[in-house]
Write a protein that holds these residues in place. Structure first.
Motif, PDB file in Angstrom:
ATOM      1  N   LEU A   4      -3.809  18.956 -15.605  1.00  0.00           N
ATOM      2  CA  LEU A   4      -5.227  18.618 -15.481  1.00  0.00           C
ATOM      3  C   LEU A   4      -5.763  19.166 -14.156  1.00  0.00           C
ATOM      4  O   LEU A   4      -5.014  19.276 -13.189  1.00  0.00           O
ATOM      5  N   PRO A   5      -7.064  19.452 -14.095  1.00  0.00           N
ATOM      6  CA  PRO A   5      -7.662  19.807 -12.799  1.00  0.00           C
ATOM      7  C   PRO A   5      -7.498  18.640 -11.816  1.00  0.00           C
ATOM      8  O   PRO A   5      -7.287  17.500 -12.221  1.00  0.00           O
ATOM      9  N   TYR A   6      -7.637  18.924 -10.526  1.00  0.00           N
ATOM     10  CA  TYR A   6      -7.338  17.914  -9.512  1.00  0.00           C
ATOM     11  C   TYR A   6      -8.156  16.637  -9.649  1.00  0.00           C
ATOM     12  O   TYR A   6      -7.637  15.542  -9.473  1.00  0.00           O
ATOM     13  N   TYR A   7      -9.437  16.739  -9.973  1.00  0.00           N
ATOM     14  CA  TYR A   7     -10.253  15.522  -9.970  1.00  0.00           C
ATOM     15  C   TYR A   7      -9.948  14.586 -11.140  1.00  0.00           C
ATOM     16  O   TYR A   7      -9.786  13.379 -10.936  1.00  0.00           O
ATOM     17  N   PRO A   8      -9.841  15.065 -12.390  1.00  0.00           N
ATOM     18  CA  PRO A   8      -9.425  14.147 -13.471  1.00  0.00           C
ATOM     19  C   PRO A   8      -8.038  13.549 -13.212  1.00  0.00           C
ATOM     20  O   PRO A   8      -7.810  12.365 -13.489  1.00  0.00           O
ATOM     21  N   ALA A   9      -7.128  14.344 -12.673  1.00  0.00           N
ATOM     22  CA  ALA A   9      -5.792  13.829 -12.344  1.00  0.00           C
ATOM     23  C   ALA A   9      -5.905  12.718 -11.305  1.00  0.00           C
ATOM     24  O   ALA A   9      -5.236  11.681 -11.397  1.00  0.00           O
ATOM     25  N   TYR A  10      -6.765  12.916 -10.342  1.00  0.00           N
ATOM     26  CA  TYR A  10      -6.999  11.922  -9.295  1.00  0.00           C
ATOM     27  C   TYR A  10      -7.545  10.623  -9.881  1.00  0.00           C
ATOM     28  O   TYR A  10      -7.058   9.529  -9.580  1.00  0.00           O
ATOM     29  N   VAL A  11      -8.555  10.713 -10.729  1.00  0.00           N
ATOM     30  CA  VAL A  11      -9.193   9.519 -11.302  1.00  0.00           C
ATOM     31  C   VAL A  11      -8.204   8.728 -12.149  1.00  0.00           C
ATOM     32  O   VAL A  11      -8.102   7.504 -12.028  1.00  0.00           O
ATOM     33  N   ILE A  12      -7.470   9.384 -13.009  1.00  0.00           N
ATOM     34  CA  ILE A  12      -6.511   8.696 -13.885  1.00  0.00           C
ATOM     35  C   ILE A  12      -5.411   8.033 -13.057  1.00  0.00           C
ATOM     36  O   ILE A  12      -5.064   6.866 -13.280  1.00  0.00           O
ATOM     37  N   ALA A  13      -4.866   8.748 -12.101  1.00  0.00           N
ATOM     38  CA  ALA A  13      -3.823   8.179 -11.242  1.00  0.00           C
ATOM     39  C   ALA A  13      -4.364   6.983 -10.460  1.00  0.00           C
ATOM     40  O   ALA A  13      -3.679   5.967 -10.290  1.00  0.00           O
ATOM     41  N   PHE A  14      -5.601   7.080 -10.013  1.00  0.00           N
ATOM     42  CA  PHE A  14      -6.224   5.989  -9.266  1.00  0.00           C
ATOM     43  C   PHE A  14      -6.346   4.739 -10.132  1.00  0.00           C
ATOM     44  O   PHE A  14      -6.014   3.636  -9.690  1.00  0.00           O
ATOM     45  N   LEU A  15      -6.821   4.891 -11.363  1.00  0.00           N
ATOM     46  CA  LEU A  15      -7.004   3.733 -12.250  1.00  0.00           C
ATOM     47  C   LEU A  15      -5.679   3.053 -12.578  1.00  0.00           C
ATOM     48  O   LEU A  15      -5.591   1.820 -12.561  1.00  0.00           O
ATOM     49  N   ILE A  16      -4.659   3.837 -12.857  1.00  0.00           N
ATOM     50  CA  ILE A  16      -3.344   3.258 -13.165  1.00  0.00           C
ATOM     51  C   ILE A  16      -2.789   2.531 -11.943  1.00  0.00           C
ATOM     52  O   ILE A  16      -2.279   1.409 -12.047  1.00  0.00           O
ATOM     53  N   GLY A  26       0.813  -1.218   0.000  1.00  0.00           N
ATOM     54  CA  GLY A  26       0.000   0.000   0.000  1.00  0.00           C
ATOM     55  C   GLY A  26       0.840   1.259   0.000  1.00  0.00           C
ATOM     56  O   GLY A  26       0.504   2.240  -0.673  1.00  0.00           O
ATOM     57  N   VAL A  27       1.935   1.243   0.750  1.00  0.00           N
ATOM     58  CA  VAL A  27       2.834   2.403   0.778  1.00  0.00           C
ATOM     59  C   VAL A  27       3.440   2.627  -0.603  1.00  0.00           C
ATOM     60  O   VAL A  27       3.453   3.748  -1.122  1.00  0.00           O
ATOM     61  N   VAL A  28       3.924   1.537  -1.226  1.00  0.00           N
ATOM     62  CA  VAL A  28       4.497   1.650  -2.575  1.00  0.00           C
ATOM     63  C   VAL A  28       3.431   2.122  -3.558  1.00  0.00           C
ATOM     64  O   VAL A  28       3.663   3.029  -4.366  1.00  0.00           O
ATOM     65  N   ASN A  29       2.255   1.522  -3.487  1.00  0.00           N
ATOM     66  CA  ASN A  29       1.185   1.874  -4.413  1.00  0.00           C
ATOM     67  C   ASN A  29       0.705   3.307  -4.194  1.00  0.00           C
ATOM     68  O   ASN A  29       0.448   4.036  -5.155  1.00  0.00           O
ATOM     69  N   THR A  30       0.600   3.719  -2.941  1.00  0.00           N
ATOM     70  CA  THR A  30       0.182   5.088  -2.649  1.00  0.00           C
ATOM     71  C   THR A  30       1.220   6.084  -3.149  1.00  0.00           C
ATOM     72  O   THR A  30       0.869   7.135  -3.706  1.00  0.00           O
ATOM     73  N   GLY A  31       2.490   5.751  -2.963  1.00  0.00           N
ATOM     74  CA  GLY A  31       3.544   6.616  -3.483  1.00  0.00           C
ATOM     75  C   GLY A  31       3.480   6.750  -4.987  1.00  0.00           C
ATOM     76  O   GLY A  31       3.605   7.857  -5.541  1.00  0.00           O
ATOM     77  N   THR A  32       3.267   5.624  -5.656  1.00  0.00           N
ATOM     78  CA  THR A  32       3.133   5.634  -7.119  1.00  0.00           C
ATOM     79  C   THR A  32       1.923   6.464  -7.534  1.00  0.00           C
ATOM     80  O   THR A  32       2.006   7.304  -8.435  1.00  0.00           O
ATOM     81  N   PHE A  33       0.793   6.225  -6.860  1.00  0.00           N
ATOM     82  CA  PHE A  33      -0.416   6.996  -7.147  1.00  0.00           C
ATOM     83  C   PHE A  33      -0.153   8.494  -6.960  1.00  0.00           C
ATOM     84  O   PHE A  33      -0.513   9.306  -7.804  1.00  0.00           O
ATOM     85  N   TYR A  34       0.485   8.848  -5.862  1.00  0.00           N
ATOM     86  CA  TYR A  34       0.689  10.261  -5.533  1.00  0.00           C
ATOM     87  C   TYR A  34       1.601  10.952  -6.549  1.00  0.00           C
ATOM     88  O   TYR A  34       1.331  12.073  -6.979  1.00  0.00           O
ATOM     89  N   VAL A  35       2.661  10.263  -6.968  1.00  0.00           N
ATOM     90  CA  VAL A  35       3.556  10.827  -7.992  1.00  0.00           C
ATOM     91  C   VAL A  35       2.786  11.014  -9.300  1.00  0.00           C
ATOM     92  O   VAL A  35       2.883  12.065  -9.954  1.00  0.00           O
ATOM     93  N   LEU A  36       2.011  10.003  -9.690  1.00  0.00           N
ATOM     94  CA  LEU A  36       1.191  10.123 -10.907  1.00  0.00           C
ATOM     95  C   LEU A  36       0.204  11.284 -10.780  1.00  0.00           C
ATOM     96  O   LEU A  36       0.025  12.066 -11.711  1.00  0.00           O
ATOM     97  N   TYR A  37      -0.443  11.380  -9.623  1.00  0.00           N
ATOM     98  CA  TYR A  37      -1.407  12.456  -9.382  1.00  0.00           C
ATOM     99  C   TYR A  37      -0.745  13.828  -9.529  1.00  0.00           C
ATOM    100  O   TYR A  37      -1.271  14.706 -10.208  1.00  0.00           O
ATOM    101  N   LEU A  38       0.407  13.994  -8.902  1.00  0.00           N
ATOM    102  CA  LEU A  38       1.097  15.284  -8.985  1.00  0.00           C
ATOM    103  C   LEU A  38       1.519  15.608 -10.419  1.00  0.00           C
ATOM    104  O   LEU A  38       1.382  16.754 -10.866  1.00  0.00           O
ATOM    105  N   LEU A  39       2.029  14.604 -11.131  1.00  0.00           N
ATOM    106  CA  LEU A  39       2.423  14.827 -12.531  1.00  0.00           C
ATOM    107  C   LEU A  39       1.214  15.195 -13.393  1.00  0.00           C
ATOM    108  O   LEU A  39       1.270  16.149 -14.183  1.00  0.00           O
ATOM    109  N   LEU A  40       0.135  14.452 -13.249  1.00  0.00           N
ATOM    110  CA  LEU A  40      -1.063  14.731 -14.041  1.00  0.00           C
ATOM    111  C   LEU A  40      -1.703  16.070 -13.654  1.00  0.00           C
ATOM    112  O   LEU A  40      -2.265  16.768 -14.493  1.00  0.00           O
ATOM    113  N   HIS A  41      -1.604  16.418 -12.374  1.00  0.00           N
ATOM    114  CA  HIS A  41      -2.220  17.661 -11.886  1.00  0.00           C
ATOM    115  C   HIS A  41      -1.488  18.909 -12.400  1.00  0.00           C
ATOM    116  O   HIS A  41      -2.005  20.015 -12.306  1.00  0.00           O
ATOM    117  N   THR A  42      -0.327  18.723 -13.000  1.00  0.00           N
ATOM    118  CA  THR A  42       0.367  19.879 -13.577  1.00  0.00           C
ATOM    119  C   THR A  42      -0.364  20.405 -14.807  1.00  0.00           C
ATOM    120  O   THR A  42      -0.208  21.570 -15.152  1.00  0.00           O
TER     121      THR A  42
END
Length: 138
Positions: A33-45, A15-31
């Motif tokens: 995209l708005p926060y919610y689409p970035a969140y959804v895409i990072a979550f699915l990956i 979970g720690v590894v996966n959350t870290g991966t999710f969070y990095v993806l979220y931050l990259l996408l949020h550069t």
């Protein structure tokens, strides 16, 4: 009992590894995209990564198409809890958009463990004879 405690510890590490991966993806996408689409895409990956990490590391079982297709159902609860949490934290409590997904994820951890364990440790003997593990197909 010892096996379950060991699984919980591995689930936490994954979970720690996966959350870290999710969070990095979220931050990259949020550069861009708005926060919610970035969140959804990072979550699915990260959900796909979570399936394989939990299959191989946490529960030491073979990934199958059946488990792969059912695994998102276990994460549906996680998605609902964290999505509502992110929305409420950002919109109602004005929590920073970069922190809200992490705070919301904490609430979903126990539920996700129970549901993922049920699906991923389902007896392989109960599966149809024609079901082939994911790794065996190209």
């Amino acid at each position: 009992m010892r096996t379950q405690l060991f699984q919980i510890a591995k689930f936490g590490a994954v979970g720690v590894v996966n959350t870290g991966t999710f969070y990095v993806l979220y931050l990259l996408l949020h550069t861009w995209l708005p926060y919610y689409p970035a969140y959804v895409i990072a979550f699915l990956i990260s959900m796909v990564g979570s399936f394989f990490l939990n299959t191989y590391i946490t529960y030491r079982t073979k990934p199958t198409w059946r488990k792969f297709l059912l695994f998102p159902l276990t994460n549906l609860t996680n998605f609902v809890v964290t999505s509502v949490g992110v929305f409420v934290l950002v919109e109602w409590f004005h929590v920073n958009e970069k922190i809200a997904p992490l705070a919301a994820a904490v609430v979903a951890i126990p539920v996700t463990f129970v549901l993922s364990r049920k699906i991923l440790t389902h007896r392989d003997a109960d599966r149809p004879a024609d079901e082939v593990p994911v790794a065996a197909r190209g």
